[in-house]
Scaffold this motif. Structure first.
Motif, PDB file in Angstrom:
ATOM      1  N   GLY A  56       0.697  -1.015   0.027  1.00 45.43           N
ATOM      2  CA  GLY A  56       0.064  -0.035  -0.149  1.00 45.43           C
ATOM      3  C   GLY A  56       0.957   1.330   0.137  1.00 45.43           C
ATOM      4  O   GLY A  56       0.572   2.197  -0.484  1.00 45.43           O
ATOM      5  N   ALA A  57       1.826   1.475   0.705  1.00 45.40           N
ATOM      6  CA  ALA A  57       2.881   2.370   0.629  1.00 45.40           C
ATOM      7  C   ALA A  57       3.471   2.407  -0.660  1.00 45.40           C
ATOM      8  O   ALA A  57       3.739   3.690  -0.979  1.00 45.40           O
ATOM      9  CB  ALA A  57       4.043   2.121   1.886  1.00 45.40           C
ATOM     10  N   TRP A  58       4.090   1.449  -1.419  1.00 38.35           N
ATOM     11  CA  TRP A  58       4.458   1.776  -2.629  1.00 38.35           C
ATOM     12  C   TRP A  58       3.533   1.971  -3.612  1.00 38.35           C
ATOM     13  O   TRP A  58       3.750   2.956  -4.348  1.00 38.35           O
ATOM     14  CB  TRP A  58       4.883   0.236  -3.074  1.00 38.35           C
ATOM     15  CG  TRP A  58       5.548   0.209  -4.364  1.00 38.35           C
ATOM     16  CD1 TRP A  58       6.699   0.594  -4.769  1.00 38.35           C
ATOM     17  CD2 TRP A  58       4.709   0.014  -5.483  1.00 38.35           C
ATOM     18  NE1 TRP A  58       6.666   0.415  -6.364  1.00 38.35           N
ATOM     19  CE2 TRP A  58       5.487   0.116  -6.835  1.00 38.35           C
ATOM     20  CE3 TRP A  58       3.254  -0.437  -6.006  1.00 38.35           C
ATOM     21  CZ2 TRP A  58       5.183  -0.076  -8.138  1.00 38.35           C
ATOM     22  CZ3 TRP A  58       2.945  -0.674  -7.307  1.00 38.35           C
ATOM     23  CH2 TRP A  58       3.759  -0.359  -8.210  1.00 38.35           C
ATOM     24  N   LEU A  59       2.143   1.653  -3.761  1.00 36.25           N
ATOM     25  CA  LEU A  59       1.121   2.281  -4.432  1.00 36.25           C
ATOM     26  C   LEU A  59       0.984   3.940  -4.135  1.00 36.25           C
ATOM     27  O   LEU A  59       0.914   4.466  -4.930  1.00 36.25           O
ATOM     28  CB  LEU A  59      -0.127   1.355  -4.081  1.00 36.25           C
ATOM     29  CG  LEU A  59      -1.457   1.650  -5.271  1.00 36.25           C
ATOM     30  CD1 LEU A  59      -0.808   1.747  -6.586  1.00 36.25           C
ATOM     31  CD2 LEU A  59      -2.457   0.883  -4.932  1.00 36.25           C
ATOM     32  N   ALA A  60       0.693   3.984  -2.907  1.00 34.84           N
ATOM     33  CA  ALA A  60       0.475   5.277  -2.511  1.00 34.84           C
ATOM     34  C   ALA A  60       1.569   6.269  -3.169  1.00 34.84           C
ATOM     35  O   ALA A  60       1.304   7.475  -3.363  1.00 34.84           O
ATOM     36  CB  ALA A  60       0.348   5.628  -0.837  1.00 34.84           C
ATOM     37  N   ALA A  61       2.815   5.956  -2.884  1.00 31.25           N
ATOM     38  CA  ALA A  61       4.279   6.622  -3.327  1.00 31.25           C
ATOM     39  C   ALA A  61       4.045   6.782  -4.890  1.00 31.25           C
ATOM     40  O   ALA A  61       4.276   7.930  -5.491  1.00 31.25           O
ATOM     41  CB  ALA A  61       5.370   5.938  -2.813  1.00 31.25           C
ATOM     42  N   ALA A  62       3.745   5.591  -5.438  1.00 31.81           N
ATOM     43  CA  ALA A  62       3.464   5.739  -7.316  1.00 31.81           C
ATOM     44  C   ALA A  62       2.512   6.679  -7.533  1.00 31.81           C
ATOM     45  O   ALA A  62       2.560   7.296  -8.466  1.00 31.81           O
ATOM     46  CB  ALA A  62       3.308   4.234  -7.557  1.00 31.81           C
ATOM     47  N   LEU A  63       1.430   6.701  -6.895  1.00 29.06           N
ATOM     48  CA  LEU A  63       0.149   7.595  -7.321  1.00 29.06           C
ATOM     49  C   LEU A  63       0.684   8.921  -6.896  1.00 29.06           C
ATOM     50  O   LEU A  63       0.398   9.804  -7.616  1.00 29.06           O
ATOM     51  CB  LEU A  63      -0.636   7.211  -6.498  1.00 29.06           C
ATOM     52  CG  LEU A  63      -1.649   5.744  -6.702  1.00 29.06           C
ATOM     53  CD1 LEU A  63      -2.754   5.384  -5.663  1.00 29.06           C
ATOM     54  CD2 LEU A  63      -2.095   5.940  -8.238  1.00 29.06           C
ATOM     55  N   GLY A  64       1.386   9.010  -5.846  1.00 28.07           N
ATOM     56  CA  GLY A  64       2.086  10.389  -5.302  1.00 28.07           C
ATOM     57  C   GLY A  64       2.837  11.036  -6.567  1.00 28.07           C
ATOM     58  O   GLY A  64       2.674  12.156  -6.872  1.00 28.07           O
ATOM     59  N   ARG A  65       3.643  10.225  -7.114  1.00 28.29           N
ATOM     60  CA  ARG A  65       4.560  10.715  -8.282  1.00 28.29           C
ATOM     61  C   ARG A  65       3.634  11.084  -9.352  1.00 28.29           C
ATOM     62  O   ARG A  65       4.207  11.657 -10.145  1.00 28.29           O
ATOM     63  CB  ARG A  65       5.465   9.528  -8.508  1.00 28.29           C
ATOM     64  CG  ARG A  65       6.636   9.339  -7.542  1.00 28.29           C
ATOM     65  CD  ARG A  65       7.819   8.512  -8.017  1.00 28.29           C
ATOM     66  NE  ARG A  65       7.413   7.216  -8.015  1.00 28.29           N
ATOM     67  CZ  ARG A  65       7.288   6.320  -7.072  1.00 28.29           C
ATOM     68  NH1 ARG A  65       7.756   6.293  -6.060  1.00 28.29           N
ATOM     69  NH2 ARG A  65       6.925   5.011  -7.508  1.00 28.29           N
ATOM     70  N   LEU A  66       2.590  10.339  -9.601  1.00 28.41           N
ATOM     71  CA  LEU A  66       1.655  11.012 -10.601  1.00 28.41           C
ATOM     72  C   LEU A  66       0.727  12.023 -10.359  1.00 28.41           C
ATOM     73  O   LEU A  66      -0.064  12.413 -11.046  1.00 28.41           O
ATOM     74  CB  LEU A  66       0.742   9.605 -11.068  1.00 28.41           C
ATOM     75  CG  LEU A  66       1.314   8.518 -11.760  1.00 28.41           C
ATOM     76  CD1 LEU A  66       0.507   7.298 -11.637  1.00 28.41           C
ATOM     77  CD2 LEU A  66       2.105   8.841 -12.801  1.00 28.41           C
ATOM     78  N   VAL A 129     -11.950  13.668  -9.886  1.00 30.18           N
ATOM     79  CA  VAL A 129     -11.898  14.056  -8.079  1.00 30.18           C
ATOM     80  C   VAL A 129     -10.414  13.886  -7.733  1.00 30.18           C
ATOM     81  O   VAL A 129      -9.882  14.889  -7.317  1.00 30.18           O
ATOM     82  CB  VAL A 129     -12.939  13.207  -7.259  1.00 30.18           C
ATOM     83  CG1 VAL A 129     -12.634  13.858  -5.960  1.00 30.18           C
ATOM     84  CG2 VAL A 129     -14.344  13.952  -7.637  1.00 30.18           C
ATOM     85  N   ASP A 130     -10.115  12.556  -8.124  1.00 28.55           N
ATOM     86  CA  ASP A 130      -8.773  12.302  -7.478  1.00 28.55           C
ATOM     87  C   ASP A 130      -7.657  12.664  -8.313  1.00 28.55           C
ATOM     88  O   ASP A 130      -6.815  13.237  -7.685  1.00 28.55           O
ATOM     89  CB  ASP A 130      -8.601  10.885  -7.323  1.00 28.55           C
ATOM     90  CG  ASP A 130      -9.635  10.106  -6.133  1.00 28.55           C
ATOM     91  OD1 ASP A 130      -9.759  10.817  -5.346  1.00 28.55           O
ATOM     92  OD2 ASP A 130     -10.004   9.030  -6.470  1.00 28.55           O
ATOM     93  N   LEU A 131      -7.830  12.796  -9.750  1.00 29.34           N
ATOM     94  CA  LEU A 131      -6.657  13.167 -10.640  1.00 29.34           C
ATOM     95  C   LEU A 131      -6.781  14.719 -10.835  1.00 29.34           C
ATOM     96  O   LEU A 131      -5.571  15.311 -10.757  1.00 29.34           O
ATOM     97  CB  LEU A 131      -6.766  12.172 -11.687  1.00 29.34           C
ATOM     98  CG  LEU A 131      -5.507  12.245 -12.828  1.00 29.34           C
ATOM     99  CD1 LEU A 131      -4.278  12.115 -12.141  1.00 29.34           C
ATOM    100  CD2 LEU A 131      -5.740  11.481 -13.705  1.00 29.34           C
ATOM    101  N   LEU A 132      -8.070  15.118 -11.153  1.00 34.91           N
ATOM    102  CA  LEU A 132      -8.025  16.509 -11.640  1.00 34.91           C
ATOM    103  C   LEU A 132      -8.315  17.308 -10.533  1.00 34.91           C
ATOM    104  O   LEU A 132      -8.338  18.877 -10.547  1.00 34.91           O
ATOM    105  CB  LEU A 132      -9.173  16.479 -12.806  1.00 34.91           C
ATOM    106  CG  LEU A 132      -8.680  15.977 -13.989  1.00 34.91           C
ATOM    107  CD1 LEU A 132      -9.950  15.898 -15.138  1.00 34.91           C
ATOM    108  CD2 LEU A 132      -7.237  16.289 -14.708  1.00 34.91           C
ATOM    109  N   GLY A 133      -8.852  16.807  -9.294  1.00 33.20           N
ATOM    110  CA  GLY A 133      -9.233  17.835  -8.419  1.00 33.20           C
ATOM    111  C   GLY A 133     -10.554  18.292  -8.261  1.00 33.20           C
ATOM    112  O   GLY A 133     -10.912  19.426  -7.503  1.00 33.20           O
TER     113      GLY A 133
END
Length: 176
Positions: A56-66, A129-133
């Motif tokens: 989950g931490a890896w996925l959260a970090a990967a999503l954060g980089r995006l 929502v998540d990507l474009l805010g």
């Protein structure tokens, strides 16, 4: 002489549409209440990522980089959609389309139709929502309108076709 609206509402298809919209309003309420509870109170996306440990931490970090700070709206949409889907099958089978028999086949078709709708609506929520805010409420409402149209025609002409009181046959089937 009966008025045009009176004749329209007397037809089996119109009755189905009105019942479908009533069930749909109830489904929207169920879906929305569960969505808001999961999104604003539970923050399920974050909870799931935390519960998944290092993956989950890896996925959260990967999503954060995006540029994605959270998957809370997408996960909340998924859970809310499932709650509305269960309610929808029961009420549409019994009341809207008055479908008899073939419950297992109807459930399979219903789930298939809803998985397509769920994937589409979750993708819209994630992107909007998540990507474009974008604010979640307008995105949610737009998603509901699109999936309602898709589900009515899919349920009428495929899921519950040929098993209700109106005698409409399923795609490729002859009336019995």
């Amino acid at each position: 002489m009966t008025s045009l609206p009176g004749r329209f509402l007397a037809s089996p298809g119109a009755r189905q549409l009105v019942r479908f919209l009533i069930v749909g309003c109830l489904n929207v309420a169920v879906t929305f209440v569960v969505f808001v509870f999961c999104y604003r109170t539970l923050e399920l996306g974050s909870l799931l990522l935390s519960a998944a440990g290092s993956a989950g931490a890896w996925l959260a970090a990967a999503l954060g980089r995006l540029g994605v700070g959270s998957i809370d709206a997408a996960v909340a949409n998924f859970v809310g959609y499932l709650a509305g889907m269960v309610n929808s099958f029961i009420l549409n089978k019994a009341w809207t389309f008055e479908a008899r028999g073939r419950t297992w086949q109807q459930m399979q078709r219903f789930v298939t139709l809803n998985v397509v709708g769920l994937l589409g609506s979750t993708l819209i929520m994630f992107a909007g929502v998540d990507l474009l805010g974008a604010p979640y409420l307008p995105v949610f409402v737009g998603t509901v309108v699109l999936t309602t149209i898709f589900h009515f025609f899919g349920n009428k002409h495929w899921t519950f076709a040929g098993s209700g009181s109106d005698g409409i046959a399923g795609l490729g089937e002859r009336p019995r």
